[in-house]
Motif scaffolding. Structure first.
Motif, mmCIF file in Angstrom:
data_model
loop_
_atom_site.group_PDB
_atom_site.id
_atom_site.type_symbol
_atom_site.label_atom_id
_atom_site.label_comp_id
_atom_site.label_asym_id
_atom_site.label_seq_id
_atom_site.Cartn_x
_atom_site.Cartn_y
_atom_site.Cartn_z
ATOM 1 N N HIS A 393 -11.565 0.918 2.383
ATOM 2 C CA HIS A 393 -11.722 1.672 1.134
ATOM 3 C C HIS A 393 -10.611 2.692 0.897
ATOM 4 N N THR A 394 -9.484 2.533 1.596
ATOM 5 C CA THR A 394 -8.296 3.343 1.328
ATOM 6 C C THR A 394 -7.181 2.401 0.877
ATOM 7 N N PRO A 395 -6.164 2.907 0.175
ATOM 8 C CA PRO A 395 -5.057 2.021 -0.213
ATOM 9 C C PRO A 395 -4.386 1.347 0.984
ATOM 10 N N PHE A 396 -4.364 2.026 2.121
ATOM 11 C CA PHE A 396 -3.713 1.465 3.309
ATOM 12 C C PHE A 396 -4.619 0.545 4.116
ATOM 13 N N GLN A 397 -5.782 0.171 3.546
ATOM 14 C CA GLN A 397 -6.611 -0.835 4.208
ATOM 15 C C GLN A 397 -5.889 -2.176 4.299
ATOM 16 N N PHE A 398 -4.937 -2.396 3.401
ATOM 17 C CA PHE A 398 -4.192 -3.659 3.386
ATOM 18 C C PHE A 398 -3.014 -3.659 4.359
ATOM 19 N N ALA A 399 -2.600 -2.500 4.817
ATOM 20 C CA ALA A 399 -1.348 -2.366 5.569
ATOM 21 C C ALA A 399 -1.445 -2.981 6.954
ATOM 22 N N GLY A 400 -0.307 -3.423 7.458
ATOM 23 C CA GLY A 400 -0.233 -3.881 8.831
ATOM 24 C C GLY A 400 -0.121 -2.694 9.780
ATOM 25 N N GLU A 481 -4.674 -10.538 14.525
ATOM 26 C CA GLU A 481 -4.936 -10.914 13.126
ATOM 27 C C GLU A 481 -5.839 -9.883 12.441
ATOM 28 N N PHE A 482 -6.688 -9.237 13.206
ATOM 29 C CA PHE A 482 -7.481 -8.133 12.659
ATOM 30 C C PHE A 482 -6.641 -6.869 12.529
ATOM 31 N N VAL A 483 -5.798 -6.616 13.527
ATOM 32 C CA VAL A 483 -5.179 -5.303 13.688
ATOM 33 C C VAL A 483 -3.784 -5.201 13.075
ATOM 34 N N LEU A 484 -2.914 -6.147 13.390
ATOM 35 C CA LEU A 484 -1.505 -6.014 13.030
ATOM 36 C C LEU A 484 -1.149 -6.604 11.675
ATOM 37 N N LYS A 485 -1.902 -7.546 11.243
ATOM 38 C CA LYS A 485 -1.565 -8.318 10.042
ATOM 39 C C LYS A 485 -1.684 -7.485 8.765
ATOM 40 N N GLU A 486 -0.665 -7.600 7.898
ATOM 41 C CA GLU A 486 -0.800 -7.022 6.561
ATOM 42 C C GLU A 486 -1.662 -7.963 5.740
ATOM 43 N N LEU A 487 -2.705 -7.429 5.127
ATOM 44 C CA LEU A 487 -3.634 -8.248 4.360
ATOM 45 C C LEU A 487 -3.126 -8.456 2.948
ATOM 46 N N SER A 488 -3.380 -9.625 2.422
ATOM 47 C CA SER A 488 -3.080 -9.864 1.012
ATOM 48 C C SER A 488 -4.025 -9.013 0.170
#
Length: 518
Positions: A393-400, A481-488
């Motif tokens: 729920h933060t903008p950086f939820q998508f960030a790697g 894949e949970f931790v490092l990956k930047e999410l689309s």
């Protein structure tokens, strides 16, 4: 054990519902947790309900375990789940809701972790309260009291109609929960004082909730908004009440100096000190561009020799990327004010591994502290760093997130660079921060893993070895894949079903805007 209740206990004998309010750590930590104690007070003062506090070190209970109807857990940090399972195990209660029949109490949770992303833990609980509890706690426990003889499923059906209540077993496609917000036309304060608290005999007063700054990494900025301020008159009443029992006060809030009456509040305390009262007052961290001389005068007169300011990032460029509207001049200005008011040191909080961070950003943090040290001889600077953890729920939820080796290298670099100028920097454990990120962005596939980690001791070695076994047996995807990956930004995320004032589309737009600033 001496406890002072600052409200009237419910001592009626006609009890219709027995509730254990559970804190997933030891007594002295639980007795410092304002949210936990506030919920206990709210439940325990309801007619026909008897509530008891339970901690991981509780030796003897007033309510027989077989007579408990509800166990309500406070859940503030991801690793609290270990304490939760510990308490369930102590009283022979199955960990998973699906394994509990009518003979077991209903198990619930509330707090920041389950308000952000409850999914890795959801199957432990029969129901979860999302967001502020003040508006719905009474309704929840009225339902449970008045329908005690109904079946578990019937009780959950009734609870599902209460705003902010999440029933994990009911979740299906199209299911959503709206986060409720209290208007905060009152003032939350410590209901029970004890010398055995982590903050002994300290009367905590919540002066505001939420944060207007909306830093892109900050959970508080997004799940506790909109920003609300307790009324000045109520805060003054609470100060007077607290001072009848103790000389220790704490003002709580994500950004207390944004309260429109903060100078008046501080002046009220200063006036008491000037009349001869010996007071100790602490506050949560200060924001450099919001702190007035009155606030600093009050803190120093009330025994504070140092304060904490959240700088987050060393360079102005990176602070813009994280939406931290703070420039170097603001930071130097508050240090100058602190020195003039007699402070002898400052703790500066920062985050390593923020999106787009470079070594030049780290160097600027070191150079900032070097400049302060050279200008103010003898002023003690204590930099403290954690590594970036993505929050739902933060903008950086998508960030790697950078890998462990890279972040450990940065930790060592920053400590070495600070040592060159005679300053000792503190850094968090990159490996534990990795686990926090895993749990923060995880889903229900992690639940069996979390149980096995608990069974194997809950230490960092267990988290690592158990995951390795689960991945090897195709029970989990690689943890990276949970931790490092930047999410689309178009990915469906496990926590999307919780509706907050800033919806996912707003978070997407903000994430793209901030990354464009680099």
């Amino acid at each position: 054990m001496t406890e002072t209740y600052l409200y009237s206990e419910n001592k009626e004998s006609n009890t219709m519902l027995n509730v254990w309010c559970c804190f997933p750590a030891v007594y002295n930590f639980g007795m410092s947790a304002l949210g936990y104690l506030t919920v206990f007070k709210q439940i325990s003062t309801q007619e026909g309900i008897f509530a008891e506090r339970i901690f991981t070190d509780t030796q003897k209970t007033q309510i027989r375990p077989s007579c408990v109807d509800v166990m309500a857990f406070s859940f503030s940090f991801e690793l609290d789940y270990l304490g939760i399972l510990n308490i369930l195990k102590t009283y022979d209660i199955p960990f998973l809701a699906k394994d509990r029949n009518e003979s077991y109490p209903l198990i619930s949770a509330g707090g920041p972790v389950v308000s952000a992303n409850p999914e890795p833990f959801a199957e432990f609980f029969d129901f979860i309260t999302i967001g502020d509890s003040e508006n719905n706690i009474n309704k929840i426990y009225e339902i449970l009291r008045d329908n005690k003889d109904k079946s578990r499923i019937e009780k959950l059906e009734l609870l599902s109609k209460v705003e902010g209540v999440y029933i994990p077993s009911f979740k299906k496609e199209g299911y959503f929960v709206k986060k409720p917000s209290s208007c905060l036309d009152f003032c939350v304060s410590t209901p029970i004082l004890t010398e055995k608290s982590f903050f002994p005999n300290t009367y905590i007063i919540e002066v505001e909730r939420g944060c207007p700054q909306s830093c892109a990494f900050c959970l508080t900025s997004f799940i506790n908004n909109p920003v609300r301020f307790a009324p000045y008159e109520e805060i003054i009443k609470e100060i007077d009440l607290g001072l009848k029992y103790t000389n220790k006060l704490a003002l709580l809030g994500a950004l207390i100096c944004s309260h429109p009456k903060i100078d008046d509040i501080c002046q009220y305390i200063i006036d008491k000190v000037d009349l001869g009262m010996e007071l100790e007052v602490t506050v949560s961290s200060l924001r450099a561009d919001y702190v007035s001389d009155t606030v600093l005068e009050m803190l120093h007169k009330c025994g504070q020799k140092s304060a904490t300011i959240a700088v987050e990032a060393g360079s102005e460029r990176l602070r813009k990327v994280i939406n931290k509207h703070l420039n170097k001049e603001d930071i130097l200005c508050i240090i100058d004010k602190m020195v003039k008011h007699g402070f002898t040191g400052v703790k500066m909080y920062g985050i390593i591994g923020l999106p787009t961070e470079t070594y030049e950003d780290l160097d600027e943090f070191v150079n900032l502290c070097k400049e302060i040290k050279q200008k103010y001889k003898g002023f003690i600077i204590t930099p403290s760093f954690s590594t970036f953890v993505q929050k739902a729920h933060t903008p950086f939820q998508f960030a790697g997130r950078e890998d462990i080796k890279t972040l450990e290298k940065k930790n060592e670099y920053i400590k070495k660079e600070f040592a060159k100028i005679g300053i000792k920097a503190r850094t968090s454990s990159v490996k534990w921060d990795y686990i926090q990120s895993l749990l923060s962005r995880g889903d229900r596939s992690l639940t069996p893993y979390l149980i096995e980690v608990f069974n194997q001791g809950g230490n960092i070695g267990a988290f690592k070895s158990v995951y390795k076994d689960f991945e090897k047996n195709n029970k989990l995807k690689p943890s990276d894949e949970f931790v490092l990956k930047e999410l689309s930004i178009d990915d469906e995320l496990p926590w999307d079903f919780i509706q907050y004032p800033k919806n996912k589309e707003a978070l997407k737009s903000e994430y793209k805007r901030l990354l464009a600033l680099q």
